[in-house]
Design an enzyme around this catalytic site. Structure first.
Site, mmCIF file in Angstrom:
data_model
loop_
_atom_site.group_PDB
_atom_site.id
_atom_site.type_symbol
_atom_site.label_atom_id
_atom_site.label_comp_id
_atom_site.label_asym_id
_atom_site.label_seq_id
_atom_site.Cartn_x
_atom_site.Cartn_y
_atom_site.Cartn_z
ATOM 1 N N ASN A 55 0.853 -1.173 0.000
ATOM 2 C CA ASN A 55 0.000 0.000 0.000
ATOM 3 C C ASN A 55 0.898 1.235 0.000
ATOM 4 O O ASN A 55 1.988 1.203 0.579
ATOM 5 C CB ASN A 55 -0.892 -0.038 1.254
ATOM 6 C CG ASN A 55 -1.964 0.999 1.238
ATOM 7 O OD1 ASN A 55 -1.706 2.175 1.484
ATOM 8 N ND2 ASN A 55 -3.176 0.565 0.948
ATOM 9 N N GLU A 65 2.005 -14.472 4.389
ATOM 10 C CA GLU A 65 1.703 -15.446 5.433
ATOM 11 C C GLU A 65 0.459 -15.044 6.212
ATOM 12 O O GLU A 65 -0.417 -15.869 6.498
ATOM 13 C CB GLU A 65 2.884 -15.593 6.400
ATOM 14 C CG GLU A 65 4.170 -16.044 5.730
ATOM 15 C CD GLU A 65 5.039 -14.904 5.214
ATOM 16 O OE1 GLU A 65 6.254 -15.121 5.065
ATOM 17 O OE2 GLU A 65 4.529 -13.791 4.948
ATOM 18 N N CYS A 97 8.775 -12.564 8.060
ATOM 19 C CA CYS A 97 9.243 -11.441 8.864
ATOM 20 C C CYS A 97 8.864 -11.680 10.335
ATOM 21 O O CYS A 97 8.150 -12.636 10.656
ATOM 22 C CB CYS A 97 8.644 -10.131 8.355
ATOM 23 S SG CYS A 97 6.879 -9.933 8.703
#
Length: 170
Positions: A55, A65, A97
């Site tokens: 975004n 995920e 992450c």
């Protein structure tokens, strides 16, 4: 929470890998150009996939995920047997992450396998003959896939069980 891990056969793992790669191709990553796909195998055999969606307000993006987990939970699934993560990186080194690791931990037991898959995974010619050897980590398989458990990915993690909750859905 996830059921106990069990050996994932080559056909099921290949299906999960192909789903992850398919979702990676659907990623919306105009800013980073870093496309990621993820696929979850639910306890009843369904595959739920997701891709990263960026975004312009960077913090509003969502990783592959978390997208896959949100889709599965919204469809009534909360038990998972395996996860695959893929990207455009030619080595099997793209791992979740930190936020995604914690998000996965909410729904995966420590022994659930998480596979990182190379963008070079062979999609032509059917199931690779070495795929059944992933449990013994053959050299050929290692070019395309790295396997870790949830515990290895996020050791000494904090999850629902630390709060005395065995199954958050019940």
């Amino acid at each position: 929470m996830s059921k106990e891990a069990y050996p994932l056969g080559a056909p099921a793992l290949d299906d999960l890998i192909r789903a992850s790669l398919k979702y990676k191709d659907r990623a919306y990553a105009p800013y980073s150009k870093f496309r990621v796909g993820a696929a979850l195998l639910s306890a009843d055999g369904q595959i739920f996939g997701g891709c990263n969606v960026e975004n312009a307000s960077y913090g509003a993006g969502i990783c592959a995920e978390r997208t896959a987990i949100v889709k599965a939970i919204s469809e009534g699934q909360n038990e998972f047997l395996a996860v695959v993560v893929s990207s455009d990186v030619p080595a099997p080194t793209t791992s979740p992450c930190g936020i995604c690791r914690q998000f996965l931990r909410e729904f995966l037991s420590p022994n659930v396998p998480i596979y990182f898959v190379s963008s070079a995974y062979p999609l032509k010619g059917g199931i690779p003959s070495w795929l059944g050897e992933i449990e013994i980590e053959s050299q050929e398989a290692g070019q395309y896939i790295k396997k870790m458990t949830m515990e290895e990915l996020l050791p000494n993690s904090f999850g629902p069980d630390n709060l005395g909750i065995k199954d958050p859905q019940r």
